[in-house]
Design a protein around this motif. Sequence first.
Motif, PDB file in Angstrom:
ATOM      1  N   ILE A   1      28.016 -25.846 -41.819  1.00 57.17           N
ATOM      2  CA  ILE A   1      28.404 -24.477 -42.159  1.00 57.17           C
ATOM      3  C   ILE A   1      29.828 -24.572 -42.686  1.00 57.17           C
ATOM      4  N   LEU A   2      29.975 -24.321 -43.988  1.00 63.89           N
ATOM      5  CA  LEU A   2      31.227 -24.542 -44.686  1.00 63.89           C
ATOM      6  C   LEU A   2      31.757 -23.238 -45.261  1.00 63.89           C
ATOM      7  N   ALA A   3      32.982 -23.260 -45.726  1.00 62.74           N
ATOM      8  CA  ALA A   3      33.631 -22.064 -46.274  1.00 62.74           C
ATOM      9  C   ALA A   3      33.243 -21.830 -47.727  1.00 62.74           C
ATOM     10  N   SER A   4      33.103 -20.552 -48.072  1.00 63.16           N
ATOM     11  CA  SER A   4      32.881 -20.123 -49.456  1.00 63.16           C
ATOM     12  C   SER A   4      33.914 -19.059 -49.793  1.00 63.16           C
ATOM     13  N   PHE A   5      34.628 -19.260 -50.893  1.00 63.00           N
ATOM     14  CA  PHE A   5      35.662 -18.307 -51.290  1.00 63.00           C
ATOM     15  C   PHE A   5      35.205 -17.352 -52.384  1.00 63.00           C
ATOM     16  N   ASN A   6      34.084 -17.677 -53.042  1.00 65.48           N
ATOM     17  CA  ASN A   6      33.570 -16.824 -54.110  1.00 65.48           C
ATOM     18  C   ASN A   6      32.061 -17.009 -54.171  1.00 65.48           C
ATOM     19  N   GLU A   7      31.309 -15.972 -53.789  1.00 64.73           N
ATOM     20  CA  GLU A   7      29.851 -16.087 -53.697  1.00 64.73           C
ATOM     21  C   GLU A   7      29.211 -16.507 -55.015  1.00 64.73           C
ATOM     22  N   ALA A   8      29.529 -15.818 -56.098  1.00 60.31           N
ATOM     23  CA  ALA A   8      28.880 -16.093 -57.384  1.00 60.31           C
ATOM     24  C   ALA A   8      29.176 -17.517 -57.850  1.00 60.31           C
ATOM     25  N   GLN A   9      30.425 -17.954 -57.732  1.00 63.35           N
ATOM     26  CA  GLN A   9      30.782 -19.305 -58.156  1.00 63.35           C
ATOM     27  C   GLN A   9      30.124 -20.350 -57.265  1.00 63.35           C
ATOM     28  N   THR A  10      30.026 -20.061 -55.976  1.00 67.02           N
ATOM     29  CA  THR A  10      29.392 -20.999 -55.050  1.00 67.02           C
ATOM     30  C   THR A  10      27.907 -21.124 -55.349  1.00 67.02           C
ATOM     31  N   ILE A  11      27.239 -20.013 -55.571  1.00 64.38           N
ATOM     32  CA  ILE A  11      25.809 -20.055 -55.898  1.00 64.38           C
ATOM     33  C   ILE A  11      25.595 -20.860 -57.174  1.00 64.38           C
ATOM     34  N   ALA A  12      26.403 -20.613 -58.195  1.00 68.04           N
ATOM     35  CA  ALA A  12      26.273 -21.342 -59.456  1.00 68.04           C
ATOM     36  C   ALA A  12      26.515 -22.833 -59.250  1.00 68.04           C
ATOM     37  N   PHE A  13      27.551 -23.191 -58.500  1.00 66.04           N
ATOM     38  CA  PHE A  13      27.877 -24.599 -58.307  1.00 66.04           C
ATOM     39  C   PHE A  13      26.763 -25.326 -57.555  1.00 66.04           C
ATOM     40  N   TYR A  14      26.296 -24.746 -56.477  1.00 62.92           N
ATOM     41  CA  TYR A  14      25.282 -25.418 -55.662  1.00 62.92           C
ATOM     42  C   TYR A  14      23.943 -25.540 -56.380  1.00 62.92           C
ATOM     43  N   THR A  15      23.586 -24.543 -57.177  1.00 60.98           N
ATOM     44  CA  THR A  15      22.304 -24.601 -57.878  1.00 60.98           C
ATOM     45  C   THR A  15      22.389 -25.391 -59.175  1.00 60.98           C
ATOM     46  N   GLN A  16      23.412 -25.163 -59.960  1.00 65.43           N
ATOM     47  CA  GLN A  16      23.505 -25.790 -61.280  1.00 65.43           C
ATOM     48  C   GLN A  16      24.112 -27.183 -61.237  1.00 65.43           C
ATOM     49  N   GLN A  17      24.991 -27.451 -60.292  1.00 65.04           N
ATOM     50  CA  GLN A  17      25.658 -28.751 -60.239  1.00 65.04           C
ATOM     51  C   GLN A  17      25.050 -29.676 -59.178  1.00 65.04           C
ATOM     52  N   LEU A  18      24.940 -29.192 -57.950  1.00 68.97           N
ATOM     53  CA  LEU A  18      24.461 -30.047 -56.865  1.00 68.97           C
ATOM     54  C   LEU A  18      22.943 -30.105 -56.764  1.00 68.97           C
ATOM     55  N   GLY A  19      22.234 -29.212 -57.450  1.00 68.51           N
ATOM     56  CA  GLY A  19      20.771 -29.256 -57.454  1.00 68.51           C
ATOM     57  C   GLY A  19      20.100 -28.677 -56.226  1.00 68.51           C
TER      58      GLY A  19
ATOM     59  N   LEU B   1      21.091 -40.703 -56.962  1.00 71.49           N
ATOM     60  CA  LEU B   1      21.888 -39.498 -56.725  1.00 71.49           C
ATOM     61  C   LEU B   1      23.297 -39.680 -57.272  1.00 71.49           C
ATOM     62  N   TYR B   2      23.865 -40.855 -57.095  1.00 75.18           N
ATOM     63  CA  TYR B   2      25.206 -41.132 -57.620  1.00 75.18           C
ATOM     64  C   TYR B   2      25.235 -40.971 -59.142  1.00 75.18           C
ATOM     65  N   ARG B   3      24.255 -41.545 -59.823  1.00 71.49           N
ATOM     66  CA  ARG B   3      24.195 -41.416 -61.284  1.00 71.49           C
ATOM     67  C   ARG B   3      24.022 -39.954 -61.711  1.00 71.49           C
ATOM     68  N   GLU B   4      23.205 -39.201 -60.962  1.00 66.47           N
ATOM     69  CA  GLU B   4      23.004 -37.775 -61.264  1.00 66.47           C
ATOM     70  C   GLU B   4      24.330 -37.022 -61.204  1.00 66.47           C
ATOM     71  N   TYR B   5      25.075 -37.217 -60.133  1.00 70.35           N
ATOM     72  CA  TYR B   5      26.345 -36.511 -59.966  1.00 70.35           C
ATOM     73  C   TYR B   5      27.447 -37.083 -60.857  1.00 70.35           C
ATOM     74  N   GLN B   6      27.375 -38.369 -61.133  1.00 67.73           N
ATOM     75  CA  GLN B   6      28.355 -38.987 -62.028  1.00 67.73           C
ATOM     76  C   GLN B   6      28.204 -38.412 -63.443  1.00 67.73           C
ATOM     77  N   ALA B   7      26.971 -38.197 -63.889  1.00 64.54           N
ATOM     78  CA  ALA B   7      26.724 -37.630 -65.219  1.00 64.54           C
ATOM     79  C   ALA B   7      27.280 -36.210 -65.328  1.00 64.54           C
ATOM     80  N   LEU B   8      27.387 -35.516 -64.199  1.00 64.29           N
ATOM     81  CA  LEU B   8      27.936 -34.159 -64.168  1.00 64.29           C
ATOM     82  C   LEU B   8      29.439 -34.159 -63.875  1.00 64.29           C
ATOM     83  N   ASN B   9      30.031 -35.355 -63.785  1.00 63.77           N
ATOM     84  CA  ASN B   9      31.457 -35.504 -63.505  1.00 63.77           C
ATOM     85  C   ASN B   9      31.852 -34.866 -62.166  1.00 63.77           C
ATOM     86  N   LEU B  10      31.015 -35.056 -61.159  1.00 65.34           N
ATOM     87  CA  LEU B  10      31.260 -34.459 -59.848  1.00 65.34           C
ATOM     88  C   LEU B  10      31.875 -35.426 -58.836  1.00 65.34           C
ATOM     89  N   ILE B  11      31.899 -36.708 -59.133  1.00 66.82           N
ATOM     90  CA  ILE B  11      32.374 -37.687 -58.160  1.00 66.82           C
ATOM     91  C   ILE B  11      33.874 -37.518 -57.953  1.00 66.82           C
TER      92      ILE B  11
END
Length: 121
Positions: A8-26, A72-82
């Motif tokens: 259970i982690l902190a979220s400072f902006n709902e819309a940005q968090t939803i976008a990041f988790y769905t579009q970036q982290l999958g 998974l590393y390659r997936e996130y590396q391609a998105l420049n998330l590492i």
Amino acid sequence: MFKRSTPILASFNEAQTIAFYTQQLGFAFCTNNNGYLIFERDGINVHLFRCNDPEAGRNMGCYIYVTDIETLYREYQALNLIHPNGPLQMMPWGLRQFAVVDNNGNIFYFADDKPVDEAGA
């Protein structure tokens, strides 16, 4: 006895968090219960609570143990998330891991805890 754990982690902006988790982290977005967000990927849940105080949300993170860490590393590396200090590597404590920081500053360590001789490190 223990079966699973859910960060259970902190979220400072709902819309940005939803976008990041769905579009970036999958992750799939499951629900928003008055600012309490729930996401799921491959049976792993991550919860985030609305936090308006950056100090209260500092230094939060978790480990997520995975299979096929290279894919998974390659997936996130391609998105420049590492994280710049978190490339895939064998750690002295025996985990192969890499790090990603979400849009709220929460750090995720993705780790494969296979023994060294099986992990090929």
